[in-house]
Design a protein around this motif. Structure first.
Motif, PDB file in Angstrom:
ATOM      1  N   ARG A  64       0.822  -1.200   0.000  1.00  0.00           N
ATOM      2  CA  ARG A  64       0.000   0.000   0.000  1.00  0.00           C
ATOM      3  C   ARG A  64       0.865   1.263   0.000  1.00  0.00           C
ATOM      4  O   ARG A  64       0.524   2.257  -0.646  1.00  0.00           O
ATOM      5  N   GLY A  65       1.988   1.198   0.706  1.00  0.00           N
ATOM      6  CA  GLY A  65       2.890   2.345   0.718  1.00  0.00           C
ATOM      7  C   GLY A  65       3.517   2.597  -0.639  1.00  0.00           C
ATOM      8  O   GLY A  65       3.596   3.752  -1.096  1.00  0.00           O
ATOM      9  N   ALA A  66       3.967   1.532  -1.290  1.00  0.00           N
ATOM     10  CA  ALA A  66       4.594   1.675  -2.608  1.00  0.00           C
ATOM     11  C   ALA A  66       3.596   2.204  -3.635  1.00  0.00           C
ATOM     12  O   ALA A  66       3.928   3.060  -4.464  1.00  0.00           O
ATOM     13  N   PHE A  67       2.368   1.707  -3.585  1.00  0.00           N
ATOM     14  CA  PHE A  67       1.368   2.142  -4.554  1.00  0.00           C
ATOM     15  C   PHE A  67       0.930   3.584  -4.284  1.00  0.00           C
ATOM     16  O   PHE A  67       0.739   4.369  -5.216  1.00  0.00           O
ATOM     17  N   ARG A 154      11.648  -2.574  -4.143  1.00  0.00           N
ATOM     18  CA  ARG A 154      12.587  -2.040  -3.160  1.00  0.00           C
ATOM     19  C   ARG A 154      12.124  -2.381  -1.746  1.00  0.00           C
ATOM     20  O   ARG A 154      12.932  -2.780  -0.897  1.00  0.00           O
ATOM     21  N   ARG A 155      10.837  -2.237  -1.489  1.00  0.00           N
ATOM     22  CA  ARG A 155      10.308  -2.536  -0.165  1.00  0.00           C
ATOM     23  C   ARG A 155      10.339  -4.032   0.124  1.00  0.00           C
ATOM     24  O   ARG A 155      10.582  -4.448   1.257  1.00  0.00           O
ATOM     25  N   GLU A 156      10.086  -4.835  -0.888  1.00  0.00           N
ATOM     26  CA  GLU A 156      10.129  -6.288  -0.686  1.00  0.00           C
ATOM     27  C   GLU A 156      11.551  -6.758  -0.397  1.00  0.00           C
ATOM     28  O   GLU A 156      11.763  -7.658   0.432  1.00  0.00           O
ATOM     29  N   ARG A 157      12.529  -6.166  -1.079  1.00  0.00           N
ATOM     30  CA  ARG A 157      13.919  -6.530  -0.785  1.00  0.00           C
ATOM     31  C   ARG A 157      14.271  -6.168   0.658  1.00  0.00           C
ATOM     32  O   ARG A 157      15.009  -6.906   1.327  1.00  0.00           O
ATOM     33  N   ALA A 158      13.735  -5.065   1.147  1.00  0.00           N
ATOM     34  CA  ALA A 158      13.989  -4.679   2.538  1.00  0.00           C
ATOM     35  C   ALA A 158      13.389  -5.697   3.504  1.00  0.00           C
ATOM     36  O   ALA A 158      13.986  -6.015   4.537  1.00  0.00           O
ATOM     37  N   LEU A 159      12.220  -6.235   3.162  1.00  0.00           N
ATOM     38  CA  LEU A 159      11.594  -7.237   4.016  1.00  0.00           C
ATOM     39  C   LEU A 159      12.435  -8.511   4.082  1.00  0.00           C
ATOM     40  O   LEU A 159      12.406  -9.229   5.086  1.00  0.00           O
ATOM     41  N   LEU A 160      13.160  -8.801   3.012  1.00  0.00           N
ATOM     42  CA  LEU A 160      13.957 -10.034   2.944  1.00  0.00           C
ATOM     43  C   LEU A 160      15.426  -9.803   3.264  1.00  0.00           C
ATOM     44  O   LEU A 160      16.252 -10.699   3.069  1.00  0.00           O
ATOM     45  N   ALA A 161      15.762  -8.644   3.780  1.00  0.00           N
ATOM     46  CA  ALA A 161      17.171  -8.282   3.986  1.00  0.00           C
ATOM     47  C   ALA A 161      17.880  -9.224   4.948  1.00  0.00           C
ATOM     48  O   ALA A 161      19.106  -9.364   4.888  1.00  0.00           O
TER      49      ALA A 161
END
Length: 232
Positions: A64-67, A154-161
């Motif tokens: 929701r933030g990215a969109f 970008r946000r998904e990569r942060a979740l999987l960092a």
């Protein structure tokens, strides 16, 4: 630093022989509490599924933030991305769109209307069907969905960092094993719907071209689940 004494000697301290504390999260506390209160039940599934539901909530926030950064709602991204994935000329029939996004025909009609009003999609005559239409992604729609996708990744990569490449692949493989049995009925349902359409008269297809594909029972039960499921 002195050398550690041999095995079994009194020189071994607790710090030397006990493993380092494992990483803990709220699910560990939740599982421990239920085990104490309901020792008669096997609560092991919570170890996996409660973490999945919590991650799903964080992913929803990230989506929701990215969109929102690009002026889109989640449903708008779903429709635009379904068109974008088709490649040039980025178009689908309304029926194909609703099957891709798993919504009803009335909902899809409303969504297409709103996206067309925002100049993100346009309706065009279907050259294969004089009474049919195609929904086509506009240049503005393509630019918006491309930017939103980049922000989401970008946000998904942060979740999987916290995972390295190998761990991510291993997790993806395990999740595929879990998810595949649920996807199979949906794929069978869509395939059956496509086969049926080939056997129907063209006049009937025109009248029912925006009818929703039948939803598998498992999908209806998932969609009906309370939004606070992650709190379990």
């Amino acid at each position: 630093m002195g050398q550690r004494a041999g095995p079994g000697t009194e020189a071994d301290s607790d710090d030397e022989i006990l493993p380092a504390p494992l990483l803990r999260d709220e699910v560990d506390d939740l599982v421990a509490a239920w085990r104490a209160q309901r020792p008669d039940l096997d609560v092991e599934p919570m170890q996996v599924l409660s973490r999945i539901s919590r991650l799903a909530r964080h992913l929803d926030i990230a989506r929701r933030g990215a969109f929102a950064e690009h002026g889109l709602e989640s449903w708008e991204f779903d429709v635009l991305s379904a068109l974008r994935r088709q490649g040039p000329p980025f178009q689908l029939t309304p029926g194909a769109l609703l099957r891709a996004t798993l919504v009803t025909s009335g909902t899809m009609t409303n969504r297409i209307d709103r996206l067309a009003a925002a100049d993100l999609v346009r309706r065009e005559p279907d050259p294969r069907d004089k009474r049919g239409v195609l929904v086509t992604l506009t240049d503005q729609g393509q630019a918006r969905v491309d930017a939103a996708l980049a922000g989401l990744l970008r946000r998904e990569r942060a979740l999987l960092a916290g995972l390295d490449t190998g761990e991510r692949q291993h997790l993806a493989d395990l999740m595929r094993i879990l998810l595949a049995p649920f996807d199979a009925p949906l794929l069978d349902s869509l395939a059956s719907g496509a086969a049926l359409r080939h056997r129907l008269p063209s006049s009937l297809l025109r009248r029912s071209s925006v009818q929703a594909a039948p939803r598998p029972l498992w999908l209806a039960s998932v969609q009906a689940a309370p939004t606070a499921l992650w709190l379990a």
